[in-house]
Scaffold this active site. Structure first.
Site, PDB file in Angstrom:
ATOM      1  N   ASP A  70      29.378 106.867  39.690  1.00 40.69           N
ATOM      2  CA  ASP A  70      30.082 107.582  40.752  1.00 40.69           C
ATOM      3  C   ASP A  70      31.580 107.619  40.442  1.00 40.69           C
ATOM      4  O   ASP A  70      32.045 106.953  39.508  1.00 40.69           O
ATOM      5  CB  ASP A  70      29.827 106.956  42.141  1.00 40.69           C
ATOM      6  CG  ASP A  70      30.170 105.461  42.209  1.00 40.69           C
ATOM      7  OD1 ASP A  70      30.868 104.948  41.308  1.00 40.69           O
ATOM      8  OD2 ASP A  70      29.742 104.805  43.170  1.00 40.69           O
ATOM      9  N   GLU A 142      25.659 106.908  50.482  1.00 43.64           N
ATOM     10  CA  GLU A 142      25.952 106.240  51.746  1.00 43.64           C
ATOM     11  C   GLU A 142      24.718 106.310  52.659  1.00 43.64           C
ATOM     12  O   GLU A 142      23.778 107.068  52.385  1.00 43.64           O
ATOM     13  CB  GLU A 142      27.149 106.929  52.422  1.00 43.64           C
ATOM     14  CG  GLU A 142      28.428 106.948  51.583  1.00 43.64           C
ATOM     15  CD  GLU A 142      29.151 105.589  51.527  1.00 43.64           C
ATOM     16  OE1 GLU A 142      28.536 104.551  51.814  1.00 43.64           O
ATOM     17  OE2 GLU A 142      30.346 105.589  51.169  1.00 43.64           O
TER      18      GLU A 142
END
Ligand code: PGA
Length: 243
Positions: A70, A142
């Site tokens: 990421d 998330e």
């Protein structure tokens, strides 16, 4: 067949050695291994241990390829706090290549999709190491991230932004979006290792391992993986059900 191993060690120093053992074993068996390696406070000691072993000639990582999982979006990669800067500071290994998504890519959605494709073209992850956020995120997946989610641009959770506030020099400087490999991309890794240390992770580790698989706790999707090892220190493991 899902298979989850849980390795509990006394403290984070031991965890770094055990995690380094695991990474070295993968690279020892396959010198040109493709590795996914995370950022965060947790893996820093592991990376230092790998650096020591590499410098001492105990492991040869020169043919291994590393991919970040990421990155923040919409900031210059040279901004203190980005994953690019993290790897520069903490992953000083003479690997063949270290690929990090470009934080300032003009089309981040296409960029991170291409990045995931590049991992597949390289043969896919032989080992993907992950951390876990206190909200259950893996990479920047998330809460709310589906099991079939793919590489994409995401809005970062406030807890995640808070966790990076110091590195960026204040919460207002932390980007609101990130680019991440998706849950489905991570689950394609042939092996996964999750590192977690400290009492602050105990509750989310328990939910990820012993709770139901749910998008509310993205790390719980790892229960579906066929070769996933959780490396925990005693503090992070303390609320797991006995096994
Ligand atoms: P940490 O981050 O290692 O800094 O706790 C974990 C994560 O967010 O993946």
């Amino acid at each position: 067949m899902a298979a989850m191993r849980i390795v509990t060690v006394a403290d984070d120093g031991t965890l770094a050695r055990v995690a380094a053992d695991l990474i070295c074993a993968v690279v020892g068996a396959k010198p040109d291994a493709v590795l996914g390696l995370p950022t965060g406070a947790t893996p820093v000691a592991t990376y230092r241990e790998l650096e020591r072993r590499s410098a001492a000639g105990k492991t040869d990582v020169s043919r291994a390829m590393v991919y970040a999982i990421d990155e923040f979006a919409g900031v210059s990669p040279a901004t203190p706090g980005t994953n690019h800067m993290f790897y520069r500071a903490h992953l000083r290994l003479p690997v063949r290549a270290l690929h990090v998504p470009d934080a300032v890519a003009p089309e981040p959605e296409a960029h991170i999709a291409d990045f995931a494709e590049a991992v597949r073209q390289a043969g896919g992850f032989d080992l993907c190491v992950l951390g876990i956020g206190t909200n259950g995120h893996i990479a920047f997946n998330e809460p709310g991230s589906a099991r079939d989610s793919r590489a994409r641009v995401v809005d970062l959770a406030e807890t995640s932004r808070q966790a990076h506030a110091a590195a960026f020099g204040g919460i207002e400087r932390v980007p609101r979006q990130g680019m991440t490999l998706g849950v489905a991309d991570l689950l394609e890794a042939r092996a996964i290792a999750v590192l977690a240390t400290g009492a602050g992770k105990a509750e989310i580790v328990r939910r990820a391992i012993d709770g139901p698989m749910t998008a509310a706790v993205p790390a719980s999707w790892l229960q579906a993986h066929g070769d996933c090892t959780w490396l925990l220190d005693a503090a992070a493991a303390r609320t797991l059900r006995p096994r």
